[in-house]
Design an enzyme around this catalytic site. Structure first.
Site, PDB file in Angstrom:
ATOM      1  N   GLY A 185      -5.166  -9.134   4.589  1.00 10.52           N
ATOM      2  CA  GLY A 185      -4.365  -8.022   4.086  1.00 10.52           C
ATOM      3  C   GLY A 185      -4.522  -6.784   4.946  1.00 10.52           C
TER       4      GLY A 185
ATOM      5  N   GLY B 149      -3.174  -3.890   4.267  1.00 11.73           N
ATOM      6  CA  GLY B 149      -2.753  -2.748   3.441  1.00 11.73           C
ATOM      7  C   GLY B 149      -3.790  -1.638   3.548  1.00 11.73           C
ATOM      8  CG  PHE B 150      -3.220   2.015   1.425  1.00 14.38           C
ATOM      9  CD1 PHE B 150      -3.122   3.178   2.163  1.00 14.38           C
ATOM     10  CD2 PHE B 150      -2.106   1.562   0.743  1.00 14.38           C
ATOM     11  CE1 PHE B 150      -1.927   3.880   2.230  1.00 14.38           C
ATOM     12  CE2 PHE B 150      -0.913   2.252   0.802  1.00 14.38           C
ATOM     13  CZ  PHE B 150      -0.813   3.411   1.549  1.00 14.38           C
TER      14      PHE B 150
ATOM     15  CB  VAL C 109      -4.877 -16.391   3.641  1.00 16.12           C
ATOM     16  CG1 VAL C 109      -6.083 -17.170   3.132  1.00 16.12           C
ATOM     17  CG2 VAL C 109      -5.182 -15.738   4.976  1.00 16.12           C
TER      18      VAL C 109
ATOM     19  CD  GLU D 279       6.971   8.078  -7.026  1.00 16.53           C
ATOM     20  OE1 GLU D 279       5.972   8.766  -6.880  1.00 16.53           O
ATOM     21  OE2 GLU D 279       7.103   6.974  -6.490  1.00 16.53           O
TER      22      GLU D 279
ATOM     23  CG  ASP E 266      -3.272  -2.378  -5.724  1.00 16.05           C
ATOM     24  OD1 ASP E 266      -3.986  -1.366  -5.850  1.00 16.05           O
ATOM     25  OD2 ASP E 266      -2.026  -2.326  -5.584  1.00 16.05           O
TER      26      ASP E 266
ATOM     27  CB  ALA F  11      -2.825   4.648  -1.652  1.00 16.88           C
TER      28      ALA F  11
HETATM   29  C1  LIG Z   1       6.601   1.404  -5.140  1.00 17.09           C
HETATM   30  C2  LIG Z   1       5.147   1.786  -5.158  1.00 17.09           C
HETATM   31  C3  LIG Z   1       4.795   3.115  -5.249  1.00 17.09           C
HETATM   32  C4  LIG Z   1       3.451   3.480  -5.234  1.00 17.09           C
HETATM   33  N1  LIG Z   1       3.140   4.808  -5.311  1.00 17.09           N
HETATM   34  C5  LIG Z   1       1.843   5.185  -5.209  1.00 17.09           C
HETATM   35  C6  LIG Z   1       1.508   6.571  -5.176  1.00 17.09           C
HETATM   36  O1  LIG Z   1       2.378   7.452  -5.259  1.00 17.09           O
HETATM   37  N2  LIG Z   1       0.195   6.898  -5.032  1.00 17.09           N
HETATM   38  C7  LIG Z   1      -0.779   5.948  -4.915  1.00 17.09           C
HETATM   39  O2  LIG Z   1      -1.958   6.274  -4.742  1.00 17.09           O
HETATM   40  N3  LIG Z   1      -0.485   4.629  -4.961  1.00 17.09           N
HETATM   41  C8  LIG Z   1       0.804   4.233  -5.098  1.00 17.09           C
HETATM   42  N4  LIG Z   1       1.104   2.895  -5.128  1.00 17.09           N
HETATM   43  C9  LIG Z   1       0.016   1.904  -5.152  1.00 17.09           C
HETATM   44  C10 LIG Z   1      -0.573   1.665  -3.775  1.00 17.09           C
HETATM   45  O3  LIG Z   1       0.440   1.443  -2.832  1.00 17.09           O
HETATM   46  C11 LIG Z   1      -1.513   0.480  -3.864  1.00 17.09           C
HETATM   47  O4  LIG Z   1      -2.544   0.806  -4.772  1.00 17.09           O
HETATM   48  C12 LIG Z   1      -2.109   0.130  -2.524  1.00 17.09           C
HETATM   49  O5  LIG Z   1      -1.094  -0.284  -1.635  1.00 17.09           O
HETATM   50  C13 LIG Z   1      -3.155  -0.978  -2.657  1.00 17.09           C
HETATM   51  O6  LIG Z   1      -3.686  -1.251  -1.391  1.00 17.09           O
HETATM   52  P1  LIG Z   1      -4.214  -2.710  -1.052  1.00 17.09           P
HETATM   53  O7  LIG Z   1      -4.770  -2.625   0.322  1.00 17.09           O
HETATM   54  O8  LIG Z   1      -5.077  -3.202  -2.145  1.00 17.09           O
HETATM   55  O9  LIG Z   1      -2.924  -3.630  -1.081  1.00 17.09           O
HETATM   56  P2  LIG Z   1      -1.563  -3.511  -0.272  1.00 17.09           P
HETATM   57  O10 LIG Z   1      -1.377  -2.176   0.306  1.00 17.09           O
HETATM   58  O11 LIG Z   1      -0.526  -4.041  -1.202  1.00 17.09           O
HETATM   59  O12 LIG Z   1      -1.771  -4.534   0.926  1.00 17.09           O
HETATM   60  C14 LIG Z   1      -1.921  -5.898   0.719  1.00 17.09           C
HETATM   61  C15 LIG Z   1      -1.573  -6.614   2.005  1.00 17.09           C
HETATM   62  O13 LIG Z   1      -1.950  -7.976   1.879  1.00 17.09           O
HETATM   63  C16 LIG Z   1      -0.960  -8.797   2.433  1.00 17.09           C
HETATM   64  N5  LIG Z   1      -1.087 -10.113   1.794  1.00 17.09           N
HETATM   65  C17 LIG Z   1      -0.961 -10.406   0.487  1.00 17.09           C
HETATM   66  N6  LIG Z   1      -1.219 -11.704   0.263  1.00 17.09           N
HETATM   67  C18 LIG Z   1      -1.511 -12.243   1.468  1.00 17.09           C
HETATM   68  C19 LIG Z   1      -1.847 -13.552   1.895  1.00 17.09           C
HETATM   69  N7  LIG Z   1      -1.958 -14.568   1.040  1.00 17.09           N
HETATM   70  N8  LIG Z   1      -2.057 -13.773   3.208  1.00 17.09           N
HETATM   71  C20 LIG Z   1      -1.952 -12.750   4.099  1.00 17.09           C
HETATM   72  N9  LIG Z   1      -1.622 -11.485   3.746  1.00 17.09           N
HETATM   73  C21 LIG Z   1      -1.419 -11.243   2.451  1.00 17.09           C
HETATM   74  C22 LIG Z   1       0.337  -8.072   2.124  1.00 17.09           C
HETATM   75  O14 LIG Z   1       1.372  -8.439   3.013  1.00 17.09           O
HETATM   76  C23 LIG Z   1      -0.082  -6.610   2.298  1.00 17.09           C
HETATM   77  O15 LIG Z   1       0.133  -6.156   3.612  1.00 17.09           O
HETATM   78  C24 LIG Z   1       2.449   2.489  -5.139  1.00 17.09           C
HETATM   79  C25 LIG Z   1       2.806   1.134  -5.053  1.00 17.09           C
HETATM   80  C26 LIG Z   1       4.141   0.790  -5.068  1.00 17.09           C
HETATM   81  C27 LIG Z   1       4.526  -0.667  -4.964  1.00 17.09           C
END
Ligand SMILES: Cc1cc2nc3c(=O)[nH]c(=O)nc-3n(C[C@H](O)[C@H](O)[C@H](O)COP(=O)(O)OP(=O)(O)OC[C@H]3O[C@@H](n4cnc5c(N)ncnc54)[C@H](O)[C@@H]3O)c2cc1C
Length: 419
Positions: free
Chosen positions: A9, A11-12, A77, A169, A298, A314
């Site tokens: 992942g 992401g953040f 994965v 939003e 998350d 995030a």
């Molecule tokens: C529309 C929306 C608005 C939001 N607004 C806010 C806000 O205003 N303020 C705030 O703080 N938070 C906000 N959030 C929440 C915030 O974006 C999440 O809490 C944050 O992205 C979580 O980070 P993460 O790294 O856990 O997961 P993510 O950022 O979701 O990253 C997960 C990554 O894992 C990858 N992945 C998933 N499964 C697999 C797999 N099996 N194999 C390989 N890769 C995989 C995905 O492609 C992704 O790139 C919002 C979310 C959304 C959807």
């Protein structure tokens, strides 16, 4: 030989963990099913034609081009072998690890009604945002061509399901588009013909915020022309509308923002999960019985000091990613020596529309223009890449002065009847 860290992942959480391992003697592999890091908090701006996809996404490879101990792999994965210490991709390729960080995030949960998904897309990926943008723009075009006001009514109706920050939003932005910013470009449809509904199963919106912010948010939405329907769980979603109790709202424009569940990959760990599918991790974010496998962001269930699970935000994901990166960097393998993860809450905010937002910064609650300004500055600050920051700043300034949304392009035309 350098130890192998696999991060699932980009992401953040994943990006933050990898950055903490910069110039350390580890070989880091980030695996993501997309090739980009996505700034999800601004996705709704892409969905409502205010920003372009490239403004809020950055290739993961580009983020780490200078961090030479990071290798980036595009792939999904779908298996974790805790005994042989390796993860496997759908393609069959596998990657061995000494440390594993699962940061695979969350996805929308339709509470067992998976057939609703095709009629009511959630907003989680760039393609979701583009699909929603397409639907909104197409609907206005279709309405413009229908002479009979009763027949065009469904095309000028929008239903957003879920009164959390994403739903609020979305509803606020659609109200701006449909009632104001684009109307001057249409000749037949009138702003007062558009109806925007925000449907929430609970008794209020913005439930993660303390009063008076939910109340202010509600009033702001209503002033913008959004009809907020509370205490109304959705009973059915069809291609042509939404059923709530004995009311059927006819529209092809339905957006889902009601519930999330952790990425299904977490189930492959074979450990206890909560009802949202999040991993029940130890205080150091490792999984029970295995101090070298971590879950962050998350996908992890972590409680705050009051025993309440941390929200999917995030900053939570970033802080957890940094924490795990530090633990690995310091190789404190004995779990008993590790200090527990502690979230530092610097505040929460949600925007509702142009110059309208609510904010709670360490107990100081405010709303309106200053909350919106702060929201904008913080989002620009946390975007990755100077070019993205500059472009978003320029787009917002332009939009603020002119009320115009720049990215109103329909790339794929749906010929089928949408009702
Ligand atoms: C529309 C929306 C608005 C939001 N607004 C806010 C806000 O205003 N303020 C705030 O703080 N938070 C906000 N959030 C929440 C915030 O974006 C999440 O809490 C944050 O992205 C979580 O980070 P993460 O790294 O856990 O997961 P993510 O950022 O979701 O990253 C997960 C990554 O894992 C990858 N992945 C998933 N499964 C697999 C797999 N099996 N194999 C390989 N890769 C995989 C995905 O492609 C992704 O790139 C919002 C979310 C959304 C959807």
């Amino acid at each position: 030989m350098a130890k192998q860290v696999v991060i699932v992942g980009g992401g953040f959480a994943g990006i933050s963990a990898a950055k903490k391992l910069a110039s350390a003697n580890f070989s880091v592999t980030i695996i993501d099913k997309t090739n980009h890091h996505l700034f999800q908090p601004l996705l709704y701006q892409v969905a409502t034609a205010a920003l372009s996809p490239g403004d809020i996404a950055m290739p993961i490879r580009a983020i780490f081009s200078k961090q030479k101990n990071v290798e980036v792999v595009l792939g999904e994965v779908d298996a974790i072998d805790k005994v042989q210490r390796r993860v496997q991709l759908k393609s069959g390729a596998y990657y061995p690890f000494d440390y594993l960080v699962l940061a695979s995030g969350a996805q929308y949960n339709y509470f067992g009604n998976d057939d609703w998904k095709k009629h009511a897309p959630g907003l989680k990926t760039l393609s979701d945002a583009l699909e929603i943008r397409e639907r909104i723009l197409l609907s206005l075009e279709q309405a413009e061509q229908i002479i009979d006001p009763d027949r065009r009514k469904p095309y000028l109706t929008y239903v957003v399901i879920g009164g959390g920050p994403t739903g609020v939003e979305m509803a606020g932005s659609i109200a701006e588009i449909a009632k104001r910013s684009m109307m001057r470009d249409f000749r037949n449809i009138q702003p007062n013909e558009t109806k925007i509904y925000l449907i929430e199963a609970a008794g209020g919106i913005l439930n993660g915020f303390e009063e008076p912010l939910p109340e202010k948010g509600l009033k702001t939405l209503e002033d913008m022309g959004v009809e907020v329907i509370l205490n109304s769980p959705v009973q059915e979603i069809r291609k042509n509308g939404v059923q709530i109790e004995d009311t059927f709202i006819e529209t092809p424009n339905i957006i889902w923002g009601a519930g999330v569940a952790a990425s299904p990959l977490i189930q492959k760990l074979g450990i206890e999960t909560d009802r949202m599918g999040r991993a029940m991790v130890e205080a150091d974010l490792s999984i029970p019985g295995d101090p070298a496998i971590f879950v962050a962001g998350d996908a992890a269930h972590v409680k705050d000091k009051n025993g309440v699970p941390l929200p999917g935000l995030a900053p939570v994901a970033m802080q957890q990613g940094k924490y795990v990166g530090n633990l690995i960097r310091n190789e404190t393998m004995a779990s008993s020596n590790r200090t527990a993860f502690k979230y530092v809450d610097k505040g929460t905010m949600a925007t509702i529309g142009r110059a309208k937002a609510v904010a709670d910064i360490r107990g100081f609650k405010f709303s309106g223009f200053f909350a919106w300004l702060l929201w904008g500055l913080i989002h620009i600050f946390f975007l990755i890449g100077f070019r993205n920051r500059f472009r978003v700043f320029a787009e917002w300034t332009w939009h603020y002065i002119t009320f115009k949304r720049g990215v109103r392009l329909i790339a794929k035309k749906e010929d089928e009847d949408r009702l």
